[in-house]
Write a protein that holds these residues in place. Structure first.
Motif, PDB file in Angstrom:
ATOM      1  N   GLU A   1       0.835  -1.203   0.000  1.00 23.70           N
ATOM      2  CA  GLU A   1       0.000   0.000   0.000  1.00 23.70           C
ATOM      3  C   GLU A   1       0.869   1.252   0.000  1.00 23.70           C
ATOM      4  OE1 GLU A   1      -2.668   3.163   1.206  1.00 23.70           O
ATOM      5  OE2 GLU A   1      -0.921   2.510   2.344  1.00 23.70           O
TER       6      GLU A   1
ATOM      7  N   SER B   1       2.189   2.133  -3.332  1.00 18.76           N
ATOM      8  CA  SER B   1       1.223   2.617  -4.328  1.00 18.76           C
ATOM      9  C   SER B   1       1.086   4.144  -4.294  1.00 18.76           C
ATOM     10  CB  SER B   1      -0.153   1.979  -4.089  1.00 18.76           C
ATOM     11  OG  SER B   1      -0.771   2.533  -2.933  1.00 18.76           O
TER      12      SER B   1
ATOM     13  N   GLN C   1      -2.633   2.470  -9.106  1.00 20.65           N
ATOM     14  CA  GLN C   1      -3.882   1.834  -8.664  1.00 20.65           C
ATOM     15  C   GLN C   1      -3.761   0.316  -8.651  1.00 20.65           C
ATOM     16  OE1 GLN C   1      -6.599   3.503  -7.321  1.00 20.65           O
ATOM     17  NE2 GLN C   1      -7.150   1.429  -6.729  1.00 20.65           N
TER      18      GLN C   1
ATOM     19  N   LYS D   1      -2.169  -0.563  -5.467  1.00 15.57           N
ATOM     20  CA  LYS D   1      -3.143  -0.364  -4.375  1.00 15.57           C
ATOM     21  C   LYS D   1      -4.118  -1.544  -4.332  1.00 15.57           C
ATOM     22  CE  LYS D   1      -5.730   1.939  -1.309  1.00 15.57           C
ATOM     23  NZ  LYS D   1      -5.342   2.308   0.048  1.00 15.57           N
ATOM     24  N   ASP D   2      -4.589  -1.978  -5.511  1.00 15.90           N
ATOM     25  CA  ASP D   2      -5.516  -3.111  -5.573  1.00 15.90           C
ATOM     26  C   ASP D   2      -4.863  -4.387  -5.049  1.00 15.90           C
ATOM     27  OD1 ASP D   2      -7.378  -1.377  -6.639  1.00 15.90           O
ATOM     28  OD2 ASP D   2      -7.079  -2.041  -8.712  1.00 15.90           O
ATOM     29  N   LYS D   3      -3.583  -4.571  -5.395  1.00 15.38           N
ATOM     30  CA  LYS D   3      -2.825  -5.731  -4.905  1.00 15.38           C
ATOM     31  C   LYS D   3      -2.720  -5.670  -3.376  1.00 15.38           C
ATOM     32  CE  LYS D   3       1.700  -7.945  -5.375  1.00 15.38           C
ATOM     33  NZ  LYS D   3       3.090  -7.726  -5.752  1.00 15.38           N
TER      34      LYS D   3
ATOM     35  N   ILE E   1      -4.777  -4.154  -1.294  1.00 12.29           N
ATOM     36  CA  ILE E   1      -6.097  -4.416  -0.710  1.00 12.29           C
ATOM     37  C   ILE E   1      -6.361  -5.920  -0.668  1.00 12.29           C
ATOM     38  CG2 ILE E   1      -8.590  -4.168  -1.091  1.00 12.29           C
ATOM     39  CD1 ILE E   1      -7.944  -1.297  -2.141  1.00 12.29           C
TER      40      ILE E   1
END
Length: 195
Positions: free
Chosen positions: A56, A59, A69, A72-74, A76
């Motif tokens: 995070e 990102s 993004q 960030k998705d990874k 999450i």
């Protein structure tokens, strides 16, 4: 299975978190041994929390804005994995596992949800998790031992309500911070802003 558990702990201590988490996942599937089951789930959750937190952070740029993004998705997804493992500790009726891990599991679970959230417009999934942490610490009478966890929990619940413009709830939680830590400058600053 003992050898795999030992290797997992060794990798964890060496901060080879991805390898450790994968090994703990494997050990956690060995349901015949409660020690393996709960140790593995707790440490897998904590390792995935650390991995997800690093993902995070990667990102964002220096100002804290998300610039990647996909990263960030990874993060999450990894943090949600952490929440899944830590929930095993939260929901077990194994008293030994709860005594050993519950407070820490709730803390890392709440922080995983906080880190996964978009703090510019938070959904607040972390709020009930931090509240459960507070309730658990208070029920167990371990406030002194877990002061820093309580400060974090009340702070983030307070900030969530502040961002949502629910000033009475923000004030209530931030005042709790000052009851525990009277010198907390962050809480004082937000309380001054609320007045």
């Amino acid at each position: 299975m003992g050898e795999v558990a030992e290797l997992a702990f060794a990798k964890y201590q060496e901060q080879e978190l991805q390898t450790a988490a994968s090994l703990f996942e494997l050990v956690g599937q060995y349901k015949d041994n409660p020690t393996y089951l709960y140790d593995a789930n707790y440490y897998a959750g904590e390792a995935y929390f650390q991995i997800g937190s690093k993902e995070e952070a990667a990102s964002k740029n220096e100002e804290g804005a998300i610039v990647d993004q996909a990263q960030k998705d990874k993060a999450i997804a990894t943090l949600n994995k952490a929440i899944g493992f830590l929930t095993v500790i939260e929901t077990t009726d194994n008293k030994e596992a709860q005594d050993k891990y519950l407070v820490n599991a709730l803390y890392y679970k709440a922080f995983s949800a906080l880190t996964a959230d978009n703090l510019e417009s938070p959904k607040g999934d972390f709020v009930p998790m931090f509240q459960k942490l507070i309730d658990t610490i208070n029920q167990r009478g371990t406030q002194e031992k877990n002061k820093s966890y309580l400060v974090d929990a009340y702070t983030y619940i307070g900030l969530f309500h502040y961002m949502k413009q629910d000033m009475p709830k923000a004030k209530q939680n931030l005042q709790k911070v000052l009851e525990i830590d009277p010198t907390n400058e962050g809480a004082k600053a937000y309380l001054d802003a609320i007045k």
